[in-house]
Motif scaffolding. Structure first.
Motif, mmCIF file in Angstrom:
data_model
loop_
_atom_site.group_PDB
_atom_site.id
_atom_site.type_symbol
_atom_site.label_atom_id
_atom_site.label_comp_id
_atom_site.label_asym_id
_atom_site.label_seq_id
_atom_site.Cartn_x
_atom_site.Cartn_y
_atom_site.Cartn_z
ATOM 1 N N LEU A 35 72.432 17.614 -44.945
ATOM 2 C CA LEU A 35 72.461 18.584 -46.039
ATOM 3 C C LEU A 35 71.118 18.614 -46.768
ATOM 4 N N ARG B 26 68.623 20.462 -44.583
ATOM 5 C CA ARG B 26 68.839 21.917 -44.533
ATOM 6 C C ARG B 26 68.481 22.589 -45.860
ATOM 7 N N SER C 92 77.300 23.619 -47.461
ATOM 8 C CA SER C 92 76.320 24.647 -47.084
ATOM 9 C C SER C 92 76.683 25.986 -47.713
#
Length: 293
Positions: A150, A153, A119
């Motif tokens: 991931l 997001r 991130s």
């Protein structure tokens, strides 16, 4: 989306230094033989023994020599998050199409640590990332739930995965958890046929260093759903896939390249050394089986 045969390029050395001339010839040969993209500074490129200056020079030369003919996926992995970002910043500036980022090795981060690591990279650089999961080398296993999170997001950043976990069920886990546009690439040559059948789109390959034309033809047959031809080509390549790991990689790969081309040296950096006699014998036999010698 990336697809097809994508070699994880060796880094040629001569007298201990990066052999830029040999590397440029390797890039040209790969493109001429049908490789669909190139990966400099991956595991096969001995990235762990390159200084940052060398690492960046190898990426720079690869992009320069490819000259837009195929995309370059720059190896940017590190067990240090800030150093991985350094590699990504350089690669983006140099014109890489994407970054290949391995799960941090040695540190053994938890899944929460992996989420935080990746991130952070996505928040500080918008270069597309292909995740690289190779638990046999990193000890850490990037679980499907973490990969899916991931991609949820940061859908514009995490565009695919190179999976060398050996778990073919994960192709379906990723496809159903993320979607068919998520680019799944095998990280193990010998599993590329079933991996593609499960929904994969290609392979980031060790063997393609030595047999780029055959690997490209194999991947093209898979993409065309020509199972008979794909199986025939896979059988031709199969002994070579295994010979590449008869000793510590990329030792057998560099030995094989030195047999095929007189412009590349069979030279590695410590702690790696040239492959042993048993591996050389396996490589020689596999090269003959594949029609390369």
């Amino acid at each position: 989306m990336f697809s097809g045969s994508i070699p994880a390029l060796v880094t040629p050395f001569r007298d201990g230094a990066f052999d830029e001339q040999a590397f440029r010839r390797l890039v040209d040969w790969q493109i001429e033989c049908g490789s669909s993209a190139l990966v400099p500074c991956g595991t096969t490129g001995e990235n762990s023994t390159l200084s940052n200056a060398e690492h960046h020079r190898v990426i720079e030369v690869c992009i320069e020599q490819a000259a837009g003919r195929v995309p370059v996926i720059a190896g940017c992995g590190s067990n240090d998050t800030t150093n991985a970002l350094l590699h990504m910043n350089f690669s983006k500036k140099s014109g890489a199409a994407a970054a290949l980022v391995v799960a941090p090795y040695y540190n053994k981060p938890s899944q929460e640590g992996l989420l935080a690591h990746f991130s952070y990279l996505a928040e500080h650089n918008d270069l597309p990332i292909i995740l690289y999961n190779v638990p046999g080398r990193t000890v850490t296993d990037l679980q499907p739930e973490t990969v899916c999170e991931l991609a949820r997001r940061f859908p514009e950043t995490f565009i695919g995965i190179k999976d060398a976990s050996g778990d073919l069920a994960r192709v379906t886990d990723h496809r159903t958890g993320i979607g068919k546009d998520f680019c799944q690439l095998s990280g193990e040559d010998e599993l590329a046929l079933p991996y593609n059948a499960a929904g994969g789109k290609g392979c980031i390959s060790v063997t393609a260093n030595v047999a780029p034309k055959l690997c490209a033809e194999f991947q093209a047959a898979c993409a065309a759903n020509d199972l008979l031809l794909a199986r025939e080509l896979n059988d031709k390549l199969y002994p070579l896939h295994y010979a590449m790991f008869e000793d510590s990689s990329p030792g057998p790969c560099k030995y094989a390249l030195a047999q095929v081309h007189d412009w590349i040296e069979n030279e590695l950096r410590l702690p790696l050394v040239p492959c042993n006699e048993a591996a050389r014998k396996a490589v020689d036999e596999a090269l003959v089986h594949a029609g390369l010698l």
